[in-house]
Design a protein around this motif. Structure first.
Motif, PDB file in Angstrom:
ATOM      1  N   THR A 597       0.863  -1.185   0.000  1.00 48.52           N
ATOM      2  CA  THR A 597       0.000   0.000   0.000  1.00 48.52           C
ATOM      3  C   THR A 597       0.898   1.232   0.000  1.00 48.52           C
ATOM      4  O   THR A 597       1.843   1.302   0.782  1.00 48.52           O
ATOM      5  CB  THR A 597      -0.895   0.012   1.252  1.00 48.52           C
ATOM      6  N   ARG A 598       0.624   2.138  -0.885  1.00 50.41           N
ATOM      7  CA  ARG A 598       1.441   3.353  -0.985  1.00 50.41           C
ATOM      8  C   ARG A 598       0.554   4.580  -1.218  1.00 50.41           C
ATOM      9  O   ARG A 598      -0.538   4.470  -1.747  1.00 50.41           O
ATOM     10  CB  ARG A 598       2.430   3.254  -2.159  1.00 50.41           C
ATOM     11  N   GLU A 599       1.129   5.713  -0.841  1.00 52.48           N
ATOM     12  CA  GLU A 599       0.441   6.983  -1.101  1.00 52.48           C
ATOM     13  C   GLU A 599       1.224   7.769  -2.153  1.00 52.48           C
ATOM     14  O   GLU A 599       2.406   7.515  -2.378  1.00 52.48           O
ATOM     15  CB  GLU A 599       0.378   7.826   0.183  1.00 52.48           C
ATOM     16  N   TYR A 600       0.525   8.695  -2.764  1.00 50.38           N
ATOM     17  CA  TYR A 600       1.217   9.679  -3.593  1.00 50.38           C
ATOM     18  C   TYR A 600       0.786  11.065  -3.118  1.00 50.38           C
ATOM     19  O   TYR A 600      -0.416  11.333  -2.981  1.00 50.38           O
ATOM     20  CB  TYR A 600       0.872   9.526  -5.080  1.00 50.38           C
ATOM     21  N   HIS A 601       1.759  11.903  -2.839  1.00 54.98           N
ATOM     22  CA  HIS A 601       1.484  13.300  -2.465  1.00 54.98           C
ATOM     23  C   HIS A 601       2.079  14.198  -3.543  1.00 54.98           C
ATOM     24  O   HIS A 601       3.219  13.970  -3.964  1.00 54.98           O
ATOM     25  CB  HIS A 601       2.146  13.651  -1.128  1.00 54.98           C
ATOM     26  N   HIS A 602       1.349  15.190  -3.945  1.00 55.74           N
ATOM     27  CA  HIS A 602       1.955  16.087  -4.946  1.00 55.74           C
ATOM     28  C   HIS A 602       2.858  17.105  -4.265  1.00 55.74           C
ATOM     29  O   HIS A 602       2.910  17.203  -3.045  1.00 55.74           O
ATOM     30  CB  HIS A 602       0.906  16.712  -5.867  1.00 55.74           C
ATOM     31  N   ARG A 603       3.562  17.859  -5.088  1.00 54.45           N
ATOM     32  CA  ARG A 603       4.501  18.853  -4.547  1.00 54.45           C
ATOM     33  C   ARG A 603       3.766  19.807  -3.618  1.00 54.45           C
ATOM     34  O   ARG A 603       2.600  20.141  -3.831  1.00 54.45           O
ATOM     35  CB  ARG A 603       5.091  19.680  -5.702  1.00 54.45           C
ATOM     36  N   LYS A 604       4.483  20.266  -2.635  1.00 52.83           N
ATOM     37  CA  LYS A 604       3.885  21.163  -1.653  1.00 52.83           C
ATOM     38  C   LYS A 604       3.469  22.481  -2.312  1.00 52.83           C
ATOM     39  O   LYS A 604       4.178  23.013  -3.160  1.00 52.83           O
ATOM     40  CB  LYS A 604       4.928  21.440  -0.568  1.00 52.83           C
ATOM     41  N   THR A 605       2.323  22.964  -1.901  1.00 52.19           N
ATOM     42  CA  THR A 605       1.901  24.309  -2.313  1.00 52.19           C
ATOM     43  C   THR A 605       1.727  25.152  -1.050  1.00 52.19           C
ATOM     44  O   THR A 605       1.809  24.632   0.058  1.00 52.19           O
ATOM     45  CB  THR A 605       0.580  24.284  -3.106  1.00 52.19           C
ATOM     46  N   TYR A 606       1.466  26.440  -1.240  1.00 51.06           N
ATOM     47  CA  TYR A 606       1.452  27.353  -0.087  1.00 51.06           C
ATOM     48  C   TYR A 606       0.240  28.271  -0.137  1.00 51.06           C
ATOM     49  O   TYR A 606      -0.261  28.592  -1.212  1.00 51.06           O
ATOM     50  CB  TYR A 606       2.749  28.189  -0.076  1.00 51.06           C
TER      51      TYR A 606
END
Lengths: 765, 153
Positions: A597-606
């Motif tokens: 099981t894995r997650e994907y997170h996109h690049r950080k935004t602000y």
């Protein structure tokens, strides 16, 4: 209690094709056979039917509520009001401001006041009429601009009537320019008009919990809101996705979720709720209507110097996605153009109009119509070709947008426009015409007399995925095991297939990454981690990324089991770097499955700076452009869209046929907004809640389309993808509006463009 | 009221049918055939189109009692066993199915068009399917599917 007799299906049609190919949908055969279980098809032994009593008034105080007469109707098993909400009677996507059932006050026409369950849907609907509600009718607040500024108006919510204000300042906000054009633009309230009505089946369980089978865009956010209202821990409110008959943003907010669970828990029986079309119009949020004041300044040779804009978004009775609409609307307010100086202000407000929330193109549709109208006006003032003006100002990789964010990925805006410009135009009409191709069609209203032709462009920029600092992620569980002597992958996510083809894509990724043919897509449910919403054009990107990550973890585990890390999984085998097949996957797996099981997170935004609106708010943009050709009957105000061409950059076409289908479908919704689709609201009341009066494009309204797909990979995204679903909806509308303007020479500062706007016979308010 | 009707070639009987029930409700909730869809139940979208004695009709606009002794063919009755009808095959092959809620009605209407005309022109396809709303596809791939199905005849 067991699962429903008609229940959601696993998809395991064995269809070949990895990423970049166009395999067929694994749910296609079920759907054409009529066997696919949509949420309104669910059925359970002994089930009851739920129904909702709704407020007839946009704004009123509830002075009396008596359910006893309804409860006395034979066949009625429960009648519930706000007093019966077991947990907190308040929910919301961004702000917690919406009651599950109205307590002392209703804020929009159609707000749920009471619910009941009966053993036949007609008994349920008839019994609703026996519930006694007395209202003290209040003056509705209906003018969003006034709601934004006039604090003497009654407050619809404790903090007033402002949901969000956002300002963006760039460069010199008071810059001056040689050539200045301005305009005030309005956009009507569009509806998602998905075909499958809000529906679901709640099944109470022996543990005091409930299983809810439903059509939604985001299982986990529904679970969180529903559990809170039910006063239950999350694990006792389990959600499973049923067949979804379209969504387009309209299923982001709750509809029957809490209600059906309340009725099931109270009666101890499965309860099915299915809205009819009238109720569907009241039961979901719509696209925000907007009023937008724009001023563009440019040099004599056409370079944009500044944009100043004030944007008012009518959020209606509850906040829903209004904060995001203000965020997207302001940050995307100048379009895909280089603008050195800007002053933008956006307001999202509460009124007693129908609640507005998510719809395809969220927050970008409104300003795109306005700034693309302005670009044509500017081109006219400069005596320039409208396409050339756009190309001159088009942003590109390395540009800095209006919030100061560097565009560090391909942005081929100018190329998209140029490609459209280079496409052939339809031939001018000569000689006898097929009446069906004329404005008015088979109504036989013209044979060409009074018909003029126009060409228009529309270009847009849309942020993909969630913005302003949200941790946006998805989860995938992938298992590889031997079934029937063959290595089979099982992909399990909570991501909602709403028609877009995500199930196909999950199979494609698993086939590519694991080198297997057979892939089963597990029914989406809350027994696996959060996938976020099927919205913001993000699922291919985010859930696609999660499936890729899980597959790669599985592949890695397989390699570890084999004892060599220099092999790849291909063609059901482990293959060495020199191409030699070493061993069959089946042999390596044996009887023991590999699951990861894995997650994907996109690049950080602000977040945006509250004062200046500067910040790296967005993770990625999608770009699309349309060119429309229209024929307009100026005597009757009828419009025929003759041709609608689109060029769009998709980063990587994961499934080229599905990409084209998304662009065609999105363009149809944009066409609808341009010339026909509007929920008409007067004094807070909806005047056309039916498919008789709310018109969506038919097959006769959609013209031929040329679709030109570019693939300029985004180096930061899985496989280089760029969200596809929303941009074509956004740019189609201004292209058609601009084409009608080009044909008629009229200002047309409002969409949808209605016949009376063209003929000048508009009813004055 | 009791209703006797032949559905997809099979005799079916339903008891305790309420006089106000539609054919659509009869099919979906009493006979276990949910293939015909309940998108608007106002005769506007075409999603519930079925053959009633070989003529396409919106099942939502037909009272259940009106079908006594008659023949109904639904989307569930288009395929022969595992063999899809060419129009079903073509919808899958051409990507004319997205959410698929409009699909059953479109299939019946398109099936009827091809039965009647053999090889319809684009204008004929558009005219015949004008009463079937689709919100997902933009219709282009539906046109492709009907053309393909006609060519398979």
């Amino acid at each position: 209690m067991s699962a429903p007799a008609r229940s959601p299906q696993e998809l395991n049609d064995t269809i070949a094709g990895g990423i970049g190919e166009s395999p067929l949908r694994p749910d296609g055969t079920l759907k054409v056979r009529g066997e696919f279980a949509y949420s309104s098809d669910l059925w359970h032994e002994n089930m009851l039917w739920g129904a909702t009593l709704r407020s007839p008034h946009p704004h009123a105080r509830i002075t009396r509520l008596d359910i006893a007469p309804a409860l006395a109707v034979p066949g009625v098993y429960a009648v519930l009001t706000h007093d019966d909400v077991p947990g907190e009677n308040i929910y919301g996507l961004k702000y917690q401001d919406t009651p599950a059932l109205a307590a002392d006050r209703v804020r929009f026409q159609g707000e749920p006041v009471a619910i009941l369950a009966a053993d036949h849907p007609e008994i349920a609907r008839q019994a609703l009429k026996q519930i006694v509600v007395e209202y003290e009718v209040l003056e509705p607040i209906t003018d969003p601009e006034r709601a934004a500024h006039d604090d003497t108006l009654p407050h619809l919510h404790p903090d007033g009537n402002l949901v969000r204000y956002q300002r963006i300042l760039k460069g010199d906000p008071d810059a001056t320019a040689d050539v200045v054009v301005s305009g005030v633009y309005e956009i009507g309230m569009q509806d998602q008009a998905f075909l499958g009505p809000e529906s679901g089946l709640a099944v109470p369980d022996d543990d005091g919990g409930v299983d809810l089978y439903l059509a939604t865009q985001w299982l986990h956010v529904d679970q969180r809101q529903t559990a809170k209202a039910l006063g239950l821990p999350l694990e006792k409110v389990r959600l499973t996705l049923s067949g979804v008959g379209g969504a387009f943003g309209g299923r982001e907010d709750l509809s029957m979720q809490i209600h059906s669970c309340m009725l099931a828990l109270r009666t101890g029986r499965p309860v099915k709720m299915v809205y009819n079309r009238l109720e569907s119009f009241f039961g979901h949020v719509h696209r925000h209507p907007a009023k937008m004041y724009y001023e563009h300044g440019a040099t004599k040779d056409g370079k944009l110097v500044y944009v100043r804009a004030k944007l008012y978004f009518d959020g209606g009775a509850y906040a829903s996605k209004t904060p995001v609409v203000v965020g997207n609307g302001t940050t995307l307010s100048v379009g895909p153009y280089n603008v050195p100086n800007a002053k933008i202000e956006g307001w999202g407000v509460y009124t007693n109009n129908p609640t507005c929330g998510a719809m395809r193109g969220l927050g970008a549709v409104q300003p795109t119509y306005a700034y693309e109208s302005q670009m044509d006006k500017l081109a006219a003032a400069l005596q320039m070709d409208p396409a050339d003006l756009r190309i001159l100002n088009a942003m590109s990789e390395g540009s800095t947008n209006v919030t100061g964010q560097l565009v560090d990925f391909p942005a081929p805006v100018g190329e998209l426009i140029q490609r459209l410009k280079d496409m052939p135009l339809p031939p001018e009409r000569t000689g006898p015409v097929d009446i069906r191709d004329m404005p008015g069609g088979a109504s036989n209203t013209t044979h060409g007399e009074g018909v003029v032709r126009g060409v228009g462009y529309g270009v847009t920029i849309k942020n993909i995925s969630y913005a302003e600092g949200l941790d946006d992620y998805s989860t995938a569980r992938v298992r590889l095991e031997v079934i029937g002597g063959e290595a089979v992958a099982l992909v399990h996510t909570a991501a909602a297939e709403v028609g877009q083809g995500l199930v196909t894509l999950q199979q494609q990724i698993a086939r590519t990454e694991l080198g297997v043919q057979r892939v089963t897509v597990h029914v989406a449910d809350t027994s696996v981690g959060d996938a976020g919403s099927s919205s913001a054009s993000r699922q291919t990107y985010i859930t696609g990324g999660a499936v890729r990550n899980a597959c790669r973890a599985v592949a890695s585990a397989v390699r570890a089991r084999f004892g060599r890390d220099d092999v790849v999984l291909a063609g059901g085998k482990l293959v060495a770097s020199d191409g030699e097949a070493l061993v069959s996957l089946v042999d390596v797996l044996g009887d023991e499955a590999v699951e990861e099981t894995r997650e994907y997170h996109h690049r950080k935004t602000y977040p945006l700076d509250p004062e200046t609106g500067q910040g790296d708010a967005h993770v990625q943009y999608g770009f699309s452009a349309h060119r429309a050709v229209v024929d307009v009957d100026v005597d009757l105000g009828l419009v025929k869209v003759v041709q609608l061409d689109c060029a769009q950059d998709v980063g990587k076409a994961m499934n080229p046929d599905a990409v084209v289908a998304q662009i065609q479908g999105g363009s149809a919704q944009g066409l609808g907004l341009a010339v026909m689709e509007e929920i008409l609201v007067r004094d807070g009341k909806v005047r056309n809640p039916s498919f008789t009066d709310y018109l969506i494009p038919t097959i006769l309204d959609m013209p031929r389309m040329r679709v030109d797909v570019l693939e300029r990979a985004d180096p930061h995204a899985p496989y280089g993808v760029r969200g596809v679903g929303e941009p074509p909806t956004i740019s189609a509308t201004p292209a058609i509006a601009n084409a009608i303007r080009a044909a008629t020479g009229l200002e047309l500062p409002r969409v949808p463009v209605r016949p009376e706007h063209i003929t000048g016979t508009e009813e004055k308010k | 009221m009791r209703v006797n009707v032949t559905v997809n070639g099979e005799h079916r009987q339903a008891d305790n049918v309420w006089e106000g029930e539609s054919l659509l409700y009869l099919l979906r909730e009493r006979l276990g055939l949910p293939g015909s869809k309940n998108a608007c139940e106002q005769g506007e979208c075409g999603s519930c189109t079925v053959y009633l004695d070989d003529v396409p009709a919106c099942a939502c606009l037909v009272a259940a009692g009106q079908v006594e002794g008659r023949e109904v063919r639904t989307v569930e009755g288009l395929a022969e066993g595992d063999r899809l009808d060419p129009i079903q095959e073509s919808f899958v092959e051409c990507g004319a199915v997205q959410c698929g809620f409009c699909t059953p009605g479109l299939l019946i209407q398109a099936h009827d068009l091809i039965e009647r005309t053999g090889n319809p022109s684009d204008a004929e396809i558009r005219e015949a399917l004008a009463g079937n709303l689709c919100r997902c596809t933009g219709y282009e791939k539906i046109l492709d599917a009907v053309r393909l199905a006609a060519s398979k005849r």
